[in-house]
Design an enzyme around this catalytic site. Structure first.
Site, short mmCIF file in Angstrom:
data_model
loop_
_atom_site.label_atom_id
_atom_site.label_comp_id
_atom_site.label_asym_id
_atom_site.label_seq_id
_atom_site.Cartn_x
_atom_site.Cartn_y
_atom_site.Cartn_z
N CYS A 48 0.81 -1.22 0.00
CA CYS A 48 0.00 0.00 0.00
C CYS A 48 0.84 1.27 0.00
CB CYS A 48 -0.95 0.02 1.19
SG CYS A 48 -0.13 0.27 2.78
N VAL A 262 18.97 -16.88 1.92
CA VAL A 262 19.78 -15.69 1.69
C VAL A 262 18.83 -14.55 1.37
CG1 VAL A 262 21.58 -14.62 0.29
CG2 VAL A 262 21.74 -17.05 0.89
N GLY A 265 16.36 -8.14 0.11
CA GLY A 265 15.35 -7.10 0.33
C GLY A 265 14.22 -7.51 1.25
N ASN A 266 14.13 -8.80 1.57
CA ASN A 266 13.11 -9.33 2.48
C ASN A 266 11.69 -9.21 1.92
OD1 ASN A 266 12.72 -10.67 5.01
ND2 ASN A 266 11.72 -8.83 5.78
N LEU A 409 23.38 -18.15 -5.10
CA LEU A 409 23.30 -17.57 -6.44
C LEU A 409 24.13 -16.29 -6.45
CD1 LEU A 409 22.23 -17.34 -9.30
CD2 LEU A 409 20.14 -16.31 -8.38
N GLY A 1082 -23.72 9.23 5.81
CA GLY A 1082 -24.92 9.60 5.08
C GLY A 1082 -24.85 10.94 4.38
N VAL A 1085 -22.93 15.02 7.46
CA VAL A 1085 -22.15 15.41 8.63
C VAL A 1085 -21.95 16.92 8.69
CG1 VAL A 1085 -20.06 14.97 9.96
CG2 VAL A 1085 -20.96 13.20 8.44
N GLU A 1264 -21.23 10.84 -0.72
CA GLU A 1264 -21.54 9.51 -1.26
C GLU A 1264 -21.95 9.50 -2.72
OE1 GLU A 1264 -23.76 7.10 2.11
OE2 GLU A 1264 -24.53 9.14 1.97
#
Length: 1332
Positions: A48, A262, A265-266, A409, A1082, A1085, A1264
């Site tokens: 995200c 190995v 970057g995880n 590698l 709705g 507000v 909305e």
């Protein structure tokens, strides 16, 4: 071994850590250890962009500093040795100086809820550190990995484009015309029509000065230049992290720990450990090993180090392609094409080439190309060096072709292509960028003698099985064949015979995937044929004409945005802010990360964390629950079950925690309380529950109908004589449409903190909610306390859209129970996957209709039935059904109408309110009916819409009078602004000459009723304090969730009290200051609370009138002091009782709404008939907004709602398994619109102001209504699909279903490829997913 010391910098300050736990990620460390809370948790999986930071490293080999964006949620702290991290706080702040990126996003109105904003800032900032004057394409690439649910991206893009080079040209000549010259479909607009009002002044922006940025710490440069002496080792409770600094050390570590992954970057191992339960006790992470970063151009190929990031690989390939002759770069260009759409910029900068290859994901975008090109892997170990082919055997993890456990590698060699050799790559995903491929492919063919006879052929597919699949037999049999259409037909037959996708294959979309196998093969055939024609036009004929439109993917093109809004009344005072485009008052704090959300609050002394255990079964009895192992784990304090709650476990018709049975996957079973979040989550995984499945298991609407499983009785509205009208109708048809649900996907997940006060059993709740009063009531009921001892506070909410009410109250009640039981603060922050599993979303709908009409398209009778999938409890479902029925006719007068609605009871998590509250579903059903009537009459849908539209003053089907002159004005204005007639002709011309790409154009009207259906639900209150220095503190009952209500309320105070907005402060919303406030939702507000604020201000003015009249030129400070001296109260409560509203469902009549928002939208799209892709070319929106209080905020609501609606109708697809489990639990699987989905042209127009004496300054609520206008894109796609079907001799109409995803688009464009795929007999297999 002695633990190592970690050195790195954060925002220019040195950080030194010993005893670092390898499982600690950067994100929680920033928030908890450094109190840098601007970096946000959005998904935890790098999908995200909310947690984006910039990482800077010194490259010892090149002597350059590399700045790149990274996801803090996936960045292990141990990996940052020698790096400099910049967070949003380090870019700029209100206390120091604003960076131009922060200023421009805020002043361009690019923030709403603000939760995604720090990530947006950091992505742009990282781009500018490397490219101070980026191109528009670079801007789009930089933001491709950042999601926003509020703004619709347009204002963020506008802010970013202020840094871009002056030319925004697409640099291509699609159809032979530059994007800046061609208009739309060749329709040019007059110069004046391309201008736009300004919402901010670019001339006032602070210029970007690269010399003022934070420098890379010299200490880290010196550290990097020194050759480290030994590997660094960090040992935690469960994991050991080894960072070798030389190749020798790396090979030694791998020999000692052959099972250790190995990690560079995880981005692969990290999500596996977090989401899939994979555990690695040892992790090896090389650091600065030069051999892993090698870039070597040889005579035969390009060798790239396995440690290079994918972003670095992309840059290298782009450079090499420029240097080499075209015939040598076929493979390199194919890889570049895949890299442009592979993940977001953050992930490409983190993920390594070696990691991507070694992970061997079934949907890897690069591996099929690398294997097709016969690449070679260099794999050393302590025993020696080897070279192994990257082929199908390696990709399937065949032991004889794989790396040995002790090998690593090191690099990969990519051979240059040869003359008469062609390589292509294709992919199809749910979204154009930053989305996993559904199917991808790498293809290579070699004509050794240049005679068109196949010498070598290699085709590898991803996404079609448990591993990447090579069509070996098909390729072998095609060698020696001429490159002809006959060969293509044979190739398709052979591939389909060899690459089998079972009907029950994981991932579903089986027929779509089978079709893509041969669709991509066809495109490859065409591209190679075209290349052959260019190389030898005498021997190979050109494809211009018949097949030209099938050659390439869709091009995104140049972006443009214009708007015509409203200006402030010329008669109003200059200091009066009403009607002016005031920036969101938290906008700057959003961009600097200083805006505080629930989880940003500092830890309370001895604070505990709570994690939920949820059901894994959809309908089952709980036979036993074993808590012993979970309770024995370190840090675990307690586990709360239904038994602990006793009779407080039930409220209304729901329970907080499951008792003896569960009703859905995701049903809350118990809650674990521990000293830390990590400990609570680990313990939750150890709770053992034994279930016994119950019958029936009801998941779908059809199953609910079959089992007569409904909540309450049906709701029904009827007007006219339906039966008689059907008898006199000239034509009658029946149809149905299914519409899927939608996830709220607010960027801030469900968040709460419960803090016992220590006396009188008082407790404070800090909750991300739309309804503090409801939270207060449910918590008080659960704790068996009077409401006055429970206070709920909300400063801001990071997005809500209806999803932070009912389920939030349940979560908060359990959290508060735990807190009061242990007299300690308890925090509960749901992970994204938990949130999506537990909370439900928009109701899936099934609409059935029978319609009678005249030959001119006028509907004379309509009988409609709505079925909504409510889930396992009622929640808001009855009101959703009611609102759907009340709003279902949209903009049309149906003289004889019957509509019924049912809430289906199923074994899914309870669905609830979501922006639009039933109308986006019921309105779509009506529009689908209109489209089908138009097709039957041989008319355009727009003609039928006009024939049936409300005109003048009419009565709705529930008897409310309605004045629709503004509706007609919106329709005619939209038609004119969009040059509809000219573009309709242009679309038809385009389609006539383009067999494989089709364009569509559609225009839909909007009538959106605003109101909550009762007076009581519309009441509101406010509290205004004037202090002796003349400053004002305002509190009201509305919640700031991004729509800018606090900004508008301060505008109201400024106008009423005639004081600058800077004099007014608003701290947040609390049940302590404004009790008994209604839910914020709705679209009302600002309406309701604004009238209460206005009332409070007028009360004050009336009270102070004698003082002000005596000193009319005085200041508020003087007036306040005078009032105090005279013992006159400087505080006032404002109140609004609510709009008059009523609805009698027994009679089917009433006046439930105060007013109506009108609008219209026209959208144009282009689809790729081969793949199902579509691009949004242009959208024009015209809205009746009454008199806008703040045009900038209102524009943001319209655009944001439109993009959210576009996602609802085209890309957001929830997937459930046949046992009720939700598959789509994060941005990796569930695709909300991203930057790439925004229409290339977006034009928004507000009608001139209108008066409404009952509303706040004649304004209208717009939160909305714009969602529904997103269906203009759906109907434009359907128009394009219909054109393709007509050209193929197929019926123009086909049952619509929603969302209209690439799968549905492709399969509706039937052709010889869809017809040649094998089909499974229904009932012969259990499908992977079910349509609920």
């Amino acid at each position: 071994m002695e633990p190592s010391t970690l050195y790195f910098y954060v925002n220019g300050r040195r950080v030194t850590e010993k005893n670092v736990d390898p499982e600690t990620m950067l994100l929680p460390y920033l928030g908890r250890n450094l109190r840098l809370t601007g970096t946000k948790y959005g998904c935890g999986g790098g999908g995200c962009g909310a947690c984006t930071v910039m990482v800077s490293r010194y490259d010892r080999g090149t002597g350059q500093i590399r700045h790149y964006p990274a996801c803090a949620c996936l960045t292990p702290l141990c990996s940052l040795h020698g790096a400099a991290v910049t967070t949003v706080e380090g870019v700029g702040s209100t206390r120091t100086r604003l960076h131009p990126v922060q200023e421009r996003i805020a002043k361009s109105h690019g923030t709403q809820c603000g939760f995604c904003t720090p990530g947006m800032v950091m992505s742009l900032y990282a781009l500018l550190r490397s490219h101070p004057q980026p191109s528009e394409e670079q801007l789009l690439e930089a933001l491709a990995g950042n999601l926003c649910r509020c703004t619709g991206y347009r204002p963020i893009l506008d802010a970013g484009k202020t840094f871009c080079k002056t030319s925004g040209c697409c640099q291509s000549k699609e159809n032979g015309v530059c994007c800046l010259d061609q208009g739309v479909n060749g329709v040019q607009e007059a110069e004046g029509e391309q201008t736009s009002q300004e919402l901010c002044s670019e001339e006032e922006f602070v210029p970007l000065d690269p010399t003022q940025e934070l420098i890379f710490p010299p200490e880290l440069m010196i550290l990097a230049q020194k050759q480290p002496q030994k590997s660094r080792v960090f040992t935690g409770d469960r994991v050991t992290w080894i960072s070798p600094v030389t190749l020798k050390d790396l090979l030694e570590a791998k020999a000692k720990n052959p099972r250790a992954p190995v990690v560079m970057g995880n981005t692969s191992v990290g999500p596996e450990m977090k989401f899939k339960g994979v555990f690695h006790p040892v992790i090896i992470s090389p650091d600065g090993i030069e051999e892993l970063s090698v870039i070597k151009q040889g005579n035969e190929g390009l060798t790239l180090g396995a440690g290079l990031s994918l972003a670095q690989v992309q840059d290298v390939l782009a450079d090499v392609v420029q240097q080499l002759p075209e015939e040598k770069t076929q493979t390199l260009c194919a890889l570049l094409k895949q890299l442009r759409t592979l993940a977001g910029s953050q992930i490409r900068n983190m993920a390594s080439l070696g990691g991507h290859i070694m992970s061997r994901h079934l949907d890897s975008d690069l591996n099929p190309v690398l294997a097709a090109a016969s690449c070679t892997l260099h794999v050393p170990s302590q025993e020696g060096d080897r070279q192994i082919p990257l082929d199908e055997h390696f990709l399937s993890r065949s032991p004889s072709a794989d790396l040995r456990p002790q090998e690593v590698l090191l690099s990969v060699t990519i051979p240059y292509s040869r003359k008469w050799e062609f390589v292509s790559a294709f992919r199809q995903a749910q979204r154009k960028r930053s989305a996993r491929a559904i199917v991808n492919v790498g293809m290579r063919v070699f004509f050794g003698a240049g005679d068109g006879v196949i010498s070598e052929l290699c085709i590898l597919y991803g996404g079609v099985g448990p591993a990447i699949v090579c069509a070996t037999d098909a390729c072998r049999k095609l060698v020696g064949r001429h490159w002809t259409e006959e060969m293509l037909d044979e190739a398709c037959r052979l591939v389909l015979g060899e690459v089998a996708i079972p009907g029950a294959a994981p991932g579903g979309r089986v027929e779509f995937r089978r079709t893509l196998l041969v669709s991509f093969l066809f495109r490859f055939y065409l591209q190679v044929s075209q290349s052959l024609s260019r190389m030898d036009p005498g021997r190979y004929p050109s494809l211009v004409g018949k097949y030209e439109s099938a050659l390439e993917d869709l091009c995104l093109g140049h972006h443009q945005r214009t708007f015509e809004l409203q200006s402030a009344d010329a008669k109003q005072l200059p200091q009066d802010p009403i009607g002016r485009p005031i920036m969101h008052l938290s906008g700057i704090k959003h961009t600097t990360g200083e805006a505080i959300y629930c989880d940003d609050m500092p830890l309370v002394d001895r604070e505990l964390s709570l994690a939920f255990v949820t059901s894994s079964r959809a309908h089952a009895a709980i036979l036993s629950m074993d808590l012993s192992e979970a309770l024995s784990l370190p840090g675990v304090v307690d586990i709360v079950t239904a038994e602990h709650l006793g009779d407080a476990n039930s409220f209304a018709k729901e329970t907080l925690l499951a008792t003896d049975k569960v009703l859905c996957v995701g049903h809350l079973v118990c809650a674990v309380i521990a000293d830390s979040e990590v400990q609570a989550k680990r313990a939750a995984e150890k709770v053992k529950i034994v279930y016994q499945d119950l019958e029936p298991l009801i998941l779908t609407i059809e199953e609910a109908i079959q089992h007569d499983s409904f909540f309450e009785t049906e709701r029904k509205l009827e007007s006219g004589d339906v039966a008689e009208a059907f008898r006199t109708a000239e034509q009658v048809l029946e149809g149905s449409i299914h519409m899927g649900g939608q996830e709220h996907f607010y960027m801030e997940t469900q968040s709460m903190l419960a803090v016992p006060k220590g006396e009188d059993q008082e407790i404070d709740l800090y909750v991300s909610t739309q309804f503090p009063t409801y939270i207060q009531e449910i918590v008080a009921s659960t704790l068996k306390l009077p409401v006055n001892k429970v206070m709920c506070h909300v400063r801001r909410v990071g997005g809500a859209f209806g999803g932070k009410v009912g389920k939030t109250a349940i979560l908060a009640a359990i959290t508060a129970f735990a807190a009061l039981k242990h007299c300690r603060a308890v925090r509960c922050i749901l992970e994204r996957g938990e949130d999506m599993l537990i909370t439900g979303g928009r109701h899936p709908y099934l609409g059935k209709y029978k319609v009678g009409f005249r030959n001119n398209g006028q509907v004379v009778a309509l009988d409609m039935e709505h079925y909504s999938n409510a889930g396992s409890t009622l929640d808001e479902s009855l009101m959703v059904v009611e609102m759907g029925l009340l709003k279902m006719e949209n903009a049309y007068k149906f003289p004889n109408l019957r509509c019924r609605g049912h809430a289906c009871k199923t074994n899914l998590p309870s669905n609830t309110a979501l922006r639009g509250f039933g109308f986006p579903q019921s309105g779509l059903i009506t529009e689908a009916c209109i489209v089908e009537v138009a097709a039957r009459c041989g008319l355009s849908p727009e003609e039928v819409r006009e024939v049936n539209m409300y005109r003048g003053t009419e009565q709705t089907h529930y008897g409310q009078e309605i004045h629709t002159q503004r509706l007609a004005q919106c329709w005619s204005e939209c038609k004119a602004k969009a040059t509809f007639s000219l573009r309709r002709a242009a679309v038809d011309r385009f389609n006539a000459g383009s067999p494989w790409k089709k364009r569509g154009l559609a225009m839909v009207p909007l009538k959106f009723p605003v109101g909550l259906g009762s007076v009581a639900m519309g009441q509101a209150a406010a509290l205004v304090h004037v202090y002796l220095d003349g400053s004002v503190l305002l509190t009201h009952g509305g919640i700031e969730m991004g729509q800018g209500v606090h900004t508008k309320m301060i505008q109201v105070v400024s106008r009423e009290l005639k004081m600058p907005m800077a004099n007014v402060h608003l701290r947040g919303t609390s049940t302590e200051t404004v009790p008994n406030a209604n839910v914020s939702g709705g679209s009302v507000v600002a309406d309701l609370n604004g009238l209460a604020v206005k009332d409070a201000c007028q009360t004050l003015l009336k009270r102070l009138e004698p003082i002000i009249s005596k000193n009319p030129k005085g200041t508020w400070k003087e007036w306040a002091q005078a009032a105090f001296d005279q013992s006159i109260s400087l505080s006032a409560i404002g109140y609004f009782r609510g709009y008059d509203a009523d609805m009698d469902w027994e009679k089917g009549k009433g006046h439930p709404f105060e007013y109506f928002v009108y609008g219209a939208a026209c959208s144009e799209v282009e689809i790729d008939c081969l793949t199902g892709n579509h691009k949004n070319i242009r959208t024009d929106i015209v809205m009746d907004v009454g008199r806008s209080i703040n045009p900038a905020l209102d524009l943001g609501q319209v655009e944001g709602a439109f993009i959210q609606g576009m996602g609802l109708y085209t890309s957001e697809e929830l997937k459930y398994g046949p046992q009720g489990a939700l598959y789509t639990r994060g941005p990796d699987q569930y695709k909300i619109p991203a930057v790439c989905d925004v229409p290339a042209e977006l034009h928004v127009f507000f009608l001139p102001p209108s008066k409404n004496s009952n509303t706040l300054y004649s304004s209208k609520g717009l939160g909305e209504s714009g969602v529904f206008l997103g269906c203009s894109v759906l109907f434009a796609i359907w128009d394009a699909v219909s054109a393709a079907r007509r050209e193929r001799g197929l019926p123009g109409t086909l049952a619509l279903s929603c969302p209209l995803t690439p799968e549905k688009i492709r399969m509706a464009c039937e052709d010889r490829f869809t017809k040649m795929i094998p089909r499974d007999t229904p009932g012969s297999y259990v499908p992977w997913d079910v349509v609920v």
